[in-house]
Design an enzyme around this catalytic site. Structure first.
Site, PDB file in Angstrom:
ATOM      1  N   GLU A 155       7.654  -8.568  -7.370  1.00 32.54           N
ATOM      2  CA  GLU A 155       7.171  -8.422  -8.756  1.00 32.54           C
ATOM      3  C   GLU A 155       8.269  -7.992  -9.721  1.00 32.54           C
ATOM      4  OE1 GLU A 155       7.165  -6.050  -6.612  1.00 32.54           O
ATOM      5  OE2 GLU A 155       7.898  -4.363  -7.800  1.00 32.54           O
ATOM      6  N   LYS A 163      14.220  -1.850 -14.274  1.00 32.01           N
ATOM      7  CA  LYS A 163      12.898  -2.125 -13.701  1.00 32.01           C
ATOM      8  C   LYS A 163      12.053  -0.849 -13.712  1.00 32.01           C
ATOM      9  CE  LYS A 163      10.698  -3.288  -9.223  1.00 32.01           C
ATOM     10  NZ  LYS A 163      10.883  -3.772  -7.841  1.00 32.01           N
ATOM     11  N   ARG A 165      11.333  -8.940 -10.170  1.00 29.63           N
ATOM     12  CA  ARG A 165      12.050 -10.035 -10.825  1.00 29.63           C
ATOM     13  C   ARG A 165      11.235 -10.637 -11.969  1.00 29.63           C
ATOM     14  NH1 ARG A 165      12.627 -12.936  -5.141  1.00 29.63           N
ATOM     15  NH2 ARG A 165      12.621 -10.707  -4.621  1.00 29.63           N
ATOM     16  N   LYS A 169       1.923  -4.017   0.887  1.00 31.11           N
ATOM     17  CA  LYS A 169       2.989  -3.450   1.718  1.00 31.11           C
ATOM     18  C   LYS A 169       2.385  -2.693   2.893  1.00 31.11           C
ATOM     19  CE  LYS A 169       6.524  -2.419  -1.769  1.00 31.11           C
ATOM     20  NZ  LYS A 169       7.550  -3.334  -1.232  1.00 31.11           N
ATOM     21  N   ASP A 203       4.498  -9.105  -4.000  1.00 28.08           N
ATOM     22  CA  ASP A 203       5.393  -7.958  -3.815  1.00 28.08           C
ATOM     23  C   ASP A 203       6.781  -8.231  -4.409  1.00 28.08           C
ATOM     24  OD1 ASP A 203       6.178  -5.473  -3.035  1.00 28.08           O
ATOM     25  OD2 ASP A 203       6.359  -5.929  -0.895  1.00 28.08           O
ATOM     26  N   ASP A 228      10.079   3.059  -7.575  1.00 29.35           N
ATOM     27  CA  ASP A 228      10.365   1.689  -7.993  1.00 29.35           C
ATOM     28  C   ASP A 228      10.644   1.567  -9.494  1.00 29.35           C
ATOM     29  OD1 ASP A 228      10.882  -0.813  -7.013  1.00 29.35           O
ATOM     30  OD2 ASP A 228       8.821  -1.534  -7.165  1.00 29.35           O
ATOM     31  N   ASP A 270       4.612   0.595  -6.612  1.00 32.01           N
ATOM     32  CA  ASP A 270       4.575  -0.770  -6.077  1.00 32.01           C
ATOM     33  C   ASP A 270       3.810  -0.787  -4.755  1.00 32.01           C
ATOM     34  OD1 ASP A 270       4.999  -3.382  -5.403  1.00 32.01           O
ATOM     35  OD2 ASP A 270       7.164  -3.194  -5.067  1.00 32.01           O
TER      36      ASP A 270
HETATM   37  N1  BES Z   1      10.200  -2.462  -4.767  1.00 29.08           N
HETATM   38  C1  BES Z   1      10.509  -3.365  -3.745  1.00 29.08           C
HETATM   39  C2  BES Z   1      11.921  -3.254  -3.204  1.00 29.08           C
HETATM   40  C3  BES Z   1      12.346  -1.946  -2.579  1.00 29.08           C
HETATM   41  C4  BES Z   1      12.466  -1.860  -1.211  1.00 29.08           C
HETATM   42  C5  BES Z   1      12.666  -0.867  -3.349  1.00 29.08           C
HETATM   43  C6  BES Z   1      12.902  -0.676  -0.654  1.00 29.08           C
HETATM   44  C7  BES Z   1      13.091   0.320  -2.789  1.00 29.08           C
HETATM   45  C8  BES Z   1      13.220   0.414  -1.431  1.00 29.08           C
HETATM   46  C9  BES Z   1      10.314  -4.801  -4.226  1.00 29.08           C
HETATM   47  O1  BES Z   1       9.411  -4.992  -5.247  1.00 29.08           O
HETATM   48  C10 BES Z   1       9.820  -5.543  -3.043  1.00 29.08           C
HETATM   49  O2  BES Z   1       8.744  -5.253  -2.619  1.00 29.08           O
HETATM   50  N2  BES Z   1      10.608  -6.446  -2.535  1.00 29.08           N
HETATM   51  C11 BES Z   1      10.245  -7.182  -1.398  1.00 29.08           C
HETATM   52  C12 BES Z   1      10.322  -8.620  -1.800  1.00 29.08           C
HETATM   53  C13 BES Z   1       9.891  -9.543  -0.741  1.00 29.08           C
HETATM   54  C14 BES Z   1       8.405  -9.617  -0.695  1.00 29.08           C
HETATM   55  C15 BES Z   1      10.455 -10.861  -1.069  1.00 29.08           C
HETATM   56  C16 BES Z   1      11.237  -6.865  -0.310  1.00 29.08           C
HETATM   57  O3  BES Z   1      12.428  -6.894  -0.592  1.00 29.08           O
HETATM   58  O4  BES Z   1      10.825  -6.526   0.779  1.00 29.08           O
HETATM   59 ZN    ZN Z   2       7.403  -5.265  -4.561  1.00 33.18          ZN
HETATM   60 ZN    ZN Z   3       9.080  -3.378  -6.506  1.00 33.36          ZN
END
Ligand code: BES
Ligand code: ZN
Ligand code: ZN
Length: 483
Positions: free
Chosen positions: A325, A241, A327, A253, A323, A264, A246
């Site tokens: 994104e 990825k 996947r 966020k 968020d 990210d 992000d």
């Molecule tokens: N980049 C984040 C995940 C992440 C969290 C990476 C902490 C590094 C440290 C990902 O894109 C994300 O935002 N995931 C969200 C998804 C949610 C909205 C379903 C999450 O896991 O909070």
């Molecule tokens: Zn995200």
């Molecule tokens: Zn992300």
């Protein structure tokens, strides 16, 4: 009586097992050995003896039954020594080995990994620098080849840390693609970059949707290392990825969750670092890296919750949260991987906060369809490198959560087990090949150092994958006993 230290070099660390102090006979003065014996009884295992010629450190390692713990203890002891080397402003040290060879290498590895610094944005980096110029291995049986291999692996890990530490202001999508190209040129693997036009022609709808709020075009990098002596007929594909920043997009966020989101692209960096290590060490394998790259921003054209997008595979996806994104871009890469008819596909991503909540920064959670033998080999490499793995289930019931009312799938499950529903989402795009998904959101980035894992990018994934690929695909062929 003069102290007789039979050591040729300036600063030396003597490595020995705490139960076998006789390993140090002749290396320390008799009085010092007595002092050591008395101290060991008080459970003191590290010593410092200043000499006119240089410093002598002694590190006594516990005899761990578990070989993995023993190796990790040696790495941590190496990292601990760094503090003292810095205190005395010593820039070189020799390791004088009195115990097992693999412990010497692990000690050197921990010392080197802990010495990493990222200083390029200080006006006066030299004021911050605490360099360790050289670690010499004395009196050891470690072959030159092994030392060279370790050096290349360390360098690859540092490339990965550098990539993650580089701020978004200086590393947008195109810059990351160029950086991968440079690493490829340095280490000897090829890098092809697909630009926005090509990505549009291919209709990579996931990558294009995430990129819609951006000023910068998306990139899709194809890294390849093909040894002439490759043992695998079908290639192994790694996917990473590459979200260079992000924000969460319109599903923005909160501030405290965003400030470190330059990390990210940790999956992309791990994949590039692995290719660097494999190519530099000339492993006899055929390895491909697929890296979709974009930022996830808010802009005039940004994709929105409620949108339906069509993926590269043709699946339609209802966007519940912009968020989620990662996947979307990984799904396009998983579909792209089909064209290689790969032997195995492993994807690496800082994918979910749920993985961080569940396991913190000490473990990578993984899941997928590859056979048990591959999972066991990976878990063993996880222990050997201490980039430890925990498997989570991909039971079909979890898939219920990502069914949409109006499209084939939605990009978000419930608020529980988010790392698994993310895995279930990816599963829809996997071809007819064995696959595993690794969520490295926890261990990829640390706010404060943890042992030899320095703060910010840790380089996680590189040592794990290198160990696995080497043992699984390029170890010397087993001797055929049918004679
Ligand atoms: N980049 C984040 C995940 C992440 C969290 C990476 C902490 C590094 C440290 C990902 O894109 C994300 O935002 N995931 C969200 C998804 C949610 C909205 C379903 C999450 O896991 O909070
Ligand atoms: Zn995200
Ligand atoms: Zn992300």
């Amino acid at each position: 009586m003069a102290v007789s230290v039979l050591l040729p070099s300036d600063n030396v660390v003597l490595l020995a097992e705490k139960t076998r102090l006789n390993q140090l006979d002749g290396l320390l003065a008799p009085a010092e050995l007595v002092f050591l014996q008395q101290s060991v009884a008080r459970e003191v295992y590290s010593f410092f003896f200043p000499r006119a010629e240089g410093c002598v450190f002694v590190r006594l390692l516990k005899a761990e039954k578990d070989p993995f713990l023993a190796q990790e203890a040696a790495r941590l002891a190496g990292n601990e020594l760094l503090r003292e080397l810095r205190q005395y402003k010593l820039e070189t040290v020799a390791i004088h080995n009195c115990c097992l060879e693999d412990r010497t290498l692990a000690f050197a590895e921990g010392l080197a990994l802990g010495s990493y610094q990222f200083l390029k944005y200080f006006t006066h980096p030299e004021k911050k620098a605490k360099p360790l110029q050289e670690i010499r291995l004395e009196n050891s049986q470690v072959s030159e080849a092994k030392v060279k291999e370790l050096n290349a692996l360390l360098e690859a890990t540092f490339f990965t840390r550098d990539l993650v530490n580089e701020p978004y202001s200086h590393q947008g999508a195109e810059q990351l693609a160029r950086a991968l190209e440079e690493i490829g040129a340095t280490c000897g693997f090829s890098v092809e970059i697909l630009g926005k036009e090509k990505i549009e022609t291919l209709k990579m709808g996931g990558l294009l949707a995430v990129n819609r709020g951006s000023q910068d075009p998306p990139q899709f990098c194809i890294l390849e290392w093909r040894s002439a002596a490759a043992r695998n007929v079908k290639p192994i594909v790694l996917i990473g990825k590459g979200v260079v920043f992000d924000t969460g997009g319109l599903s923005l966020k909160p501030t405290e969750g965003m400030d470190y989101m330059k990390c990210d692209m940790g999956g992309a960096a791990a994949v590039a670092g692995t290719l660097a290590a494999v190519a530099s060490n000339n492993l006899p394998i055929h390895l491909i890296g697929l890296i979709p790259i974009t930022d996830n921003l808010i802009g005039a054209g940004a994709f929105a919750p409620g949108d339906v997008i069509t993926m590269y595979s043709g699946h339609t996806v209802e966007i519940m949260n912009t968020d989620a994104e990662g996947r979307l871009i990984l799904a396009d890469a998983l579909h792209y991987a089909k064209k290689y008819d790969p032997e195995l596909v492993l994807d690496f991503a800082t994918l979910t906060g749920a993985a961080v909540k569940a396991l913190g920064n000490q473990a990578i959670c993984y899941m997928g369809t590859a056979p048990k033998s591959i999972k066991e080999a990976l878990e063993a490499s996880g222990m050997a490198t201490y980039e430890r793995l925990v498997e989570l289930p991909l039971w079909k019931e979890y898939g219920e959560e990502i069914k949409s009312n109006i499209a084939d799938l939605k990009n978000l499950g419930s608020s529980n087990a988010g790392m698994i529903t993310a895995g279930k989402f990816l599963e829809h795009f996997v071809g007819d090949y064995p696959w595993l998904h690794f969520d490295i959101a926890g261990p990829a980035y640390l706010r404060t150092a943890n042992g030899y894992r320095t703060k910010e990018g840790t380089g996680v994934g590189v040592r794990l994958l290198y160990d696995f690929l080497k043992k699984q695909y390029s170890a010397p062929e087993t001797v055929n006993d049918e004679r």
